[in-house]
Design a protein around this motif. Structure first.
Motif, PDB file in Angstrom:
ATOM      1  N   ALA A   1      -5.831 -80.555  -5.543  1.00 36.89           N
ATOM      2  CA  ALA A   1      -7.186 -80.073  -5.266  1.00 36.89           C
ATOM      3  C   ALA A   1      -7.178 -79.009  -4.177  1.00 36.89           C
ATOM      4  N   ARG A   2      -6.359 -79.220  -3.164  1.00 40.50           N
ATOM      5  CA  ARG A   2      -6.273 -78.239  -2.078  1.00 40.50           C
ATOM      6  C   ARG A   2      -5.674 -76.925  -2.571  1.00 40.50           C
ATOM      7  N   GLU A   3      -4.697 -77.009  -3.453  1.00 41.26           N
ATOM      8  CA  GLU A   3      -4.107 -75.793  -4.016  1.00 41.26           C
ATOM      9  C   GLU A   3      -5.113 -75.069  -4.905  1.00 41.26           C
ATOM     10  N   ALA A   4      -5.935 -75.817  -5.619  1.00 40.59           N
ATOM     11  CA  ALA A   4      -6.967 -75.194  -6.447  1.00 40.59           C
ATOM     12  C   ALA A   4      -7.960 -74.437  -5.578  1.00 40.59           C
ATOM     13  N   TYR A   5      -8.325 -75.010  -4.449  1.00 35.35           N
ATOM     14  CA  TYR A   5      -9.226 -74.332  -3.514  1.00 35.35           C
ATOM     15  C   TYR A   5      -8.568 -73.069  -2.970  1.00 35.35           C
ATOM     16  N   ALA A   6      -7.294 -73.152  -2.641  1.00 33.14           N
ATOM     17  CA  ALA A   6      -6.576 -71.994  -2.114  1.00 33.14           C
ATOM     18  C   ALA A   6      -6.500 -70.872  -3.146  1.00 33.14           C
ATOM     19  N   ARG A   7      -6.306 -71.234  -4.416  1.00 32.33           N
ATOM     20  CA  ARG A   7      -6.272 -70.210  -5.473  1.00 32.33           C
ATOM     21  C   ARG A   7      -7.620 -69.514  -5.598  1.00 32.33           C
ATOM     22  N   LEU A   8      -8.694 -70.276  -5.431  1.00 33.22           N
ATOM     23  CA  LEU A   8     -10.029 -69.680  -5.472  1.00 33.22           C
ATOM     24  C   LEU A   8     -10.191 -68.667  -4.344  1.00 33.22           C
ATOM     25  N   LEU A   9      -9.788 -69.039  -3.130  1.00 40.47           N
ATOM     26  CA  LEU A   9      -9.918 -68.131  -1.990  1.00 40.47           C
ATOM     27  C   LEU A   9      -9.105 -66.857  -2.193  1.00 40.47           C
ATOM     28  N   LYS A  10      -7.965 -66.952  -2.859  1.00 42.23           N
ATOM     29  CA  LYS A  10      -7.096 -65.792  -3.039  1.00 42.23           C
ATOM     30  C   LYS A  10      -7.743 -64.684  -3.858  1.00 42.23           C
ATOM     31  N   GLN A  11      -8.828 -65.012  -4.558  1.00 41.61           N
ATOM     32  CA  GLN A  11      -9.545 -63.974  -5.283  1.00 41.61           C
ATOM     33  C   GLN A  11     -10.227 -62.987  -4.332  1.00 41.61           C
ATOM     34  N   GLY A  12     -10.369 -63.386  -3.072  1.00 42.86           N
ATOM     35  CA  GLY A  12     -11.023 -62.535  -2.081  1.00 42.86           C
ATOM     36  C   GLY A  12     -12.211 -63.182  -1.411  1.00 42.86           C
ATOM     37  N   TRP A  13     -12.443 -64.473  -1.664  1.00 43.48           N
ATOM     38  CA  TRP A  13     -13.561 -65.182  -1.045  1.00 43.48           C
ATOM     39  C   TRP A  13     -13.234 -65.546   0.396  1.00 43.48           C
ATOM     40  N   THR A  14     -14.256 -65.591   1.231  1.00 41.88           N
ATOM     41  CA  THR A  14     -14.120 -66.002   2.629  1.00 41.88           C
ATOM     42  C   THR A  14     -14.817 -67.335   2.844  1.00 41.88           C
ATOM     43  N   ASP A  15     -14.081 -68.309   3.364  1.00 43.32           N
ATOM     44  CA  ASP A  15     -14.643 -69.597   3.769  1.00 43.32           C
ATOM     45  C   ASP A  15     -15.356 -69.366   5.108  1.00 43.32           C
ATOM     46  N   ALA A  16     -16.690 -69.340   5.070  1.00 42.07           N
ATOM     47  CA  ALA A  16     -17.472 -68.864   6.215  1.00 42.07           C
ATOM     48  C   ALA A  16     -17.264 -69.710   7.470  1.00 42.07           C
TER      49      ALA A  16
END
Length: 279
Positions: free
Chosen positions: A173-188
């Protein structure tokens, strides 16, 4: 502009808490999760009286998401994620609010691990990531806000060693979240508080709130242009201490104004649209 996400854990049972928080903080846009109410039981009149217009995607007893706005009714773009027409759970709602695209989500919990619920969580994450790619590729300002049911790092859980086999902290699950962020999203929250232990959820059991034995599972992800406008981010943790409150606390961001476009760029853009329309 203030945008917040709040898992209310039952919108009707916690309505007075929700209304009190709205009156105190006056966020401009709010994403709600776990309505636990069918569409016809959403408290629209009370929300309207508080100064907000809303759209919602309900479900009896479980799930349910809503988007509230003070600046006019959100324009619905999508309800439900693409990729699985048989998935009828009310977990995703997307709207246009002014210049923004707002995605409100309630990602599956996934427990117990291992098992079918965890596999469903990972499949849902894959569908979210695929859809998020199209959103970030659109060039529009986008925020994806909600209960992700993921603690991204050890900094986001009070006792990491106790959670290694929980679906919210499993490496998959943590790796899935990291892959999402790699698209260019910022965890505010993490962008504004890179080294802080900040929690958004405290269990009702074992006196978790008083001990600050919390988890950070509610996130606001920003597209690159919105990330540049991020001024502040935080959690209204005191709301978790109110009577008859949710086990989550509202999590919020503040954005600065959008940069003004130069008249020349605006004119060029209009000219290109006219040329394309003639073709």
């Amino acid at each position: 502009m203030r945008i917040a996400t709040y898992n209310v854990n039952g919108v009707n049972g916690r309505l007075q808490v929700l209304l009190r928080w709205l009156a105190l903080t006056e966020p401009d846009i709010v994403c709600l999760q776990e309505l636990k109410a069918p569409d016809d039981r959403f408290p629209e009149a009370a929300i309207n009286a508080a100064g907000y217009q809303a759209i919602w995607h309900g479900q009896k007893s479980w799930n349910g998401v809503a988007i509230l706005a003070r600046c006019g009714k959100p324009i619905e773009r999508r309800r439900g994620l693409p990729g699985d027409p048989e998935d009828v759970h009310s977990r995703y709602l997307e709207a246009e609010i002014g210049e923004l695209i707002v995605g409100c989500l309630y990602l599956p919990n996934g427990n117990p691990w291992p098992g079918p619920k965890f596999e469903y969580k990972l499949r849902w994450f894959e569908r979210l990531t695929a859809h998020a790619k199209t959103l970030i590729g659109s060039g529009s300002p986008v925020v994806l806000a909600g209960d992700y049911n993921v603690m991204p790092t050890e900094l986001d859980v009070y006792k990491p060693e106790r959670w290694v086999d929980d679906a919210l902290f499993r490496i998959e699950a943590r790796e899935a979240y990291a892959r999402l962020l790699k698209q260019g999203w910022t965890d505010a929250i993490r962008a504004r508080h890179p080294g802080a232990r900040i929690y958004t959820f405290w269990d009702y059991f074992r006196n978790a709130y008083a001990r600050n034995a919390g988890l950070r599972i509610d996130h606001l992800l920003l597209s690159p242009d919105l990330a540049k406008r991020l001024k502040a981010a935080g959690v209204d943790g005191d709301v978790r201490g109110w009577e008859k409150t949710s086990d989550h606390a509202p999590t919020w961001i503040e954005l600065g104004p959008a940069p003004k476009r130069s008249p020349r760029k605006t004119a060029v853009k209009k000219a290109r649209k006219k040329t394309a329309a003639k073709r």
